[in-house]
Design a protein around this motif. Structure first.
Motif, mmCIF file in Angstrom:
data_model
loop_
_atom_site.group_PDB
_atom_site.id
_atom_site.type_symbol
_atom_site.label_atom_id
_atom_site.label_comp_id
_atom_site.label_asym_id
_atom_site.label_seq_id
_atom_site.Cartn_x
_atom_site.Cartn_y
_atom_site.Cartn_z
ATOM 1 N N HIS A 33 0.876 -1.177 0.000
ATOM 2 C CA HIS A 33 0.000 0.000 0.000
ATOM 3 C C HIS A 33 0.914 1.229 0.000
ATOM 4 O O HIS A 33 1.789 1.360 0.862
ATOM 5 C CB HIS A 33 -0.920 -0.003 1.225
ATOM 6 C CG HIS A 33 -1.949 -1.096 1.161
ATOM 7 N ND1 HIS A 33 -2.187 -1.959 2.204
ATOM 8 C CD2 HIS A 33 -2.784 -1.452 0.158
ATOM 9 C CE1 HIS A 33 -3.138 -2.819 1.840
ATOM 10 N NE2 HIS A 33 -3.519 -2.531 0.605
ATOM 11 N N GLU A 79 1.768 3.732 3.143
ATOM 12 C CA GLU A 79 2.240 3.159 4.406
ATOM 13 C C GLU A 79 3.762 3.267 4.403
ATOM 14 O O GLU A 79 4.453 2.527 3.701
ATOM 15 C CB GLU A 79 1.747 1.709 4.521
ATOM 16 C CG GLU A 79 0.224 1.672 4.501
ATOM 17 C CD GLU A 79 -0.380 0.282 4.423
ATOM 18 O OE1 GLU A 79 -1.607 0.180 4.350
ATOM 19 O OE2 GLU A 79 0.380 -0.709 4.430
ATOM 20 N N ARG A 139 -2.940 4.606 -1.144
ATOM 21 C CA ARG A 139 -3.162 3.188 -0.838
ATOM 22 C C ARG A 139 -3.257 2.369 -2.128
ATOM 23 O O ARG A 139 -2.741 1.272 -2.236
ATOM 24 C CB ARG A 139 -4.469 3.048 -0.041
ATOM 25 C CG ARG A 139 -4.826 1.629 0.358
ATOM 26 C CD ARG A 139 -6.006 1.645 1.324
ATOM 27 N NE ARG A 139 -6.433 0.328 1.716
ATOM 28 C CZ ARG A 139 -5.863 -0.400 2.668
ATOM 29 N NH1 ARG A 139 -4.820 0.063 3.324
ATOM 30 N NH2 ARG A 139 -6.325 -1.596 2.977
ATOM 31 N N HIS A 168 3.398 -3.538 6.457
ATOM 32 C CA HIS A 168 2.249 -2.622 6.301
ATOM 33 C C HIS A 168 2.157 -1.703 7.510
ATOM 34 O O HIS A 168 2.806 -1.918 8.533
ATOM 35 C CB HIS A 168 0.942 -3.422 6.227
ATOM 36 C CG HIS A 168 0.741 -4.140 4.932
ATOM 37 N ND1 HIS A 168 -0.135 -3.697 3.976
ATOM 38 C CD2 HIS A 168 1.307 -5.265 4.453
ATOM 39 C CE1 HIS A 168 -0.100 -4.539 2.943
ATOM 40 N NE2 HIS A 168 0.768 -5.493 3.210
ATOM 41 N N SER A 169 1.281 -0.685 7.372
ATOM 42 C CA SER A 169 0.890 0.107 8.545
ATOM 43 C C SER A 169 -0.552 0.564 8.312
ATOM 44 O O SER A 169 -1.225 0.051 7.420
ATOM 45 C CB SER A 169 1.844 1.279 8.767
ATOM 46 O OG SER A 169 1.510 2.359 7.917
HETATM 47 ZN ZN ZN Z 1 -1.397 -2.083 4.064
#
Ligand code: ZN
Length: 336
Positions: free
Chosen positions: A58, A61, A100, A144-145
């Protein structure tokens, strides 16, 4: 299904450190025979395991992307035994836009696996990762975040495997990563379109993260990401010597097992949270209010938690629409 159309400038079989591009074909008005340059680094030194490190799945992130850019520059062939492959901007168009999803085809890479070599850019990337990169790897780490709309307590993340030995293996990885929280999550029902699902199909050990979010980078979350990733590389036996000797902090192991763990906006309006990250909450407790700026005399609509748990994730923007995730919980894991 046909072979990938993405050409790698990197020879993954070659010893040494190579940083170059995956050429993602992109024929458009301004560039008829053009390709998008997806950066990739392969550091190989003799025999040993292969670790695939991914961020920018994404594009908004950032903690994982900063971690892997720094590691790309730091790691040299002499540091490695085996192979480390670093894909720091996996959905490259999304990462370049800080979004994203891809601005080219609106693709959400982590909802696109196993992908399609004949599809749009996001489909082609997913297919390349699943059919070229994952089969080379013994283990894959996908950083990810929370992205632009969510903030997490820095967390590790893994599938709750049904098999006890497999579960113990992934729990060990999360313990070594040493984030404040480690989440065990059940596989989705039906088709699995995530990189995690791809790793399971290929039979590659996998761990993910939810490092922070809010479309920003904090020193705290970054330290968790950098130190944890370095410890994992050492654990996998792909380093000649550890990058640091700091022990992991204690992690709170929680399970996230279905829709009742998530609280959604019950209306459109302005979100007032009642709780903070790390708070322990009870089923039925008020989670927050949605106010109505167009009719301020109207009573707000209250969102409630559906179960007991600890708040591991919260919504960041004040404006909200019905169906937005406001919070999600974890509940302390008890091995049965
Ligand atoms: Zn993500």
């Amino acid at each position: 299904m046909s072979r990938t159309r993405i050409h790698s400038e990197v020879d993954f079989a070659k010893d040494g450190k190579q940083s170059a591009f995956l050429r993602l074909p992109h024929s458009v008005h301004r560039s008829a025979y053009g390709w998008l340059p997806m950066p990739i680094t392969c550091i190989k030194n003799g025999k040993g395991p292969t670790v695939l490190l991914v961020s920018g799945n994404h594009g908004d992130e950032y903690e994982g992307q900063v971690t892997l850019m720094k590691l790309t520059r730091r790691l040299q062939a002499d540091d490695v035994k085996g192979r480390v492959i670093i894909l720091s901007a996996a959905n490259y168009p999304a990462a370049m836009a800080g979004m994203r999803t891809s601005p080219i085809d609106q693709g959400n890479l982590n909802r696109t696996f196993p992908g399609n070599p004949d599809g749009g850019p996001t489909q082609m990337i997913a297919h390349f990762i699943e059919t070229v990169l994952l089969p080379m790897a013994d283990v894959a780490i996908d950083l990810h975040s929370g992205g632009s709309s969510l903030m997490y307590i820095p967390s590790a993340l893994a599938r709750r495997a049904k098999n006890k030995a497999q579960r113990a293996k992934t729990m060990k990885l999360m313990e070594i990563f040493g984030a404040p929280v480690s989440m065990l999550i059940d596989a989705p029902q039906g088709e699995d379109r995530t990189l995690t699902g791809g790793a399971e199909r290929v039979g590659v050990l996998h761990m993910g993260t939810e490092l922070g979010g809010s479309g920003t980078v904090t020193p705290g979350a970054l330290a968790v990401a950098e130190k944890g990733t370095a410890r994992l590389l050492d654990h996998f036996g792909v380093l000649r010597k550890p990058l640091h000797n700091e022990k992991p902090g204690k992690t709170r192991l929680v399970v996230v097992a279905g829709p009742s763990y998530y609280t959604y906006a019950p209306d459109n309006g302005l979100f007032e949270p009642y709780v903070e990250l790390g708070d322990d909450v009870k089923a039925g407790q008020a989670a927050g209010a949605v106010h109505f700026p167009d009719t301020p005399w109207r009573e707000p609509t209250i969102a409630h938690f559906e179960r007991d748990g600890v708040v591991v994730c919260k919504r960041i923007p004040g404006r909200t629409e019905r169906g937005d995730c406001l919070f999600h919980l974890g509940s302390d894991y008890i091995e049965k």
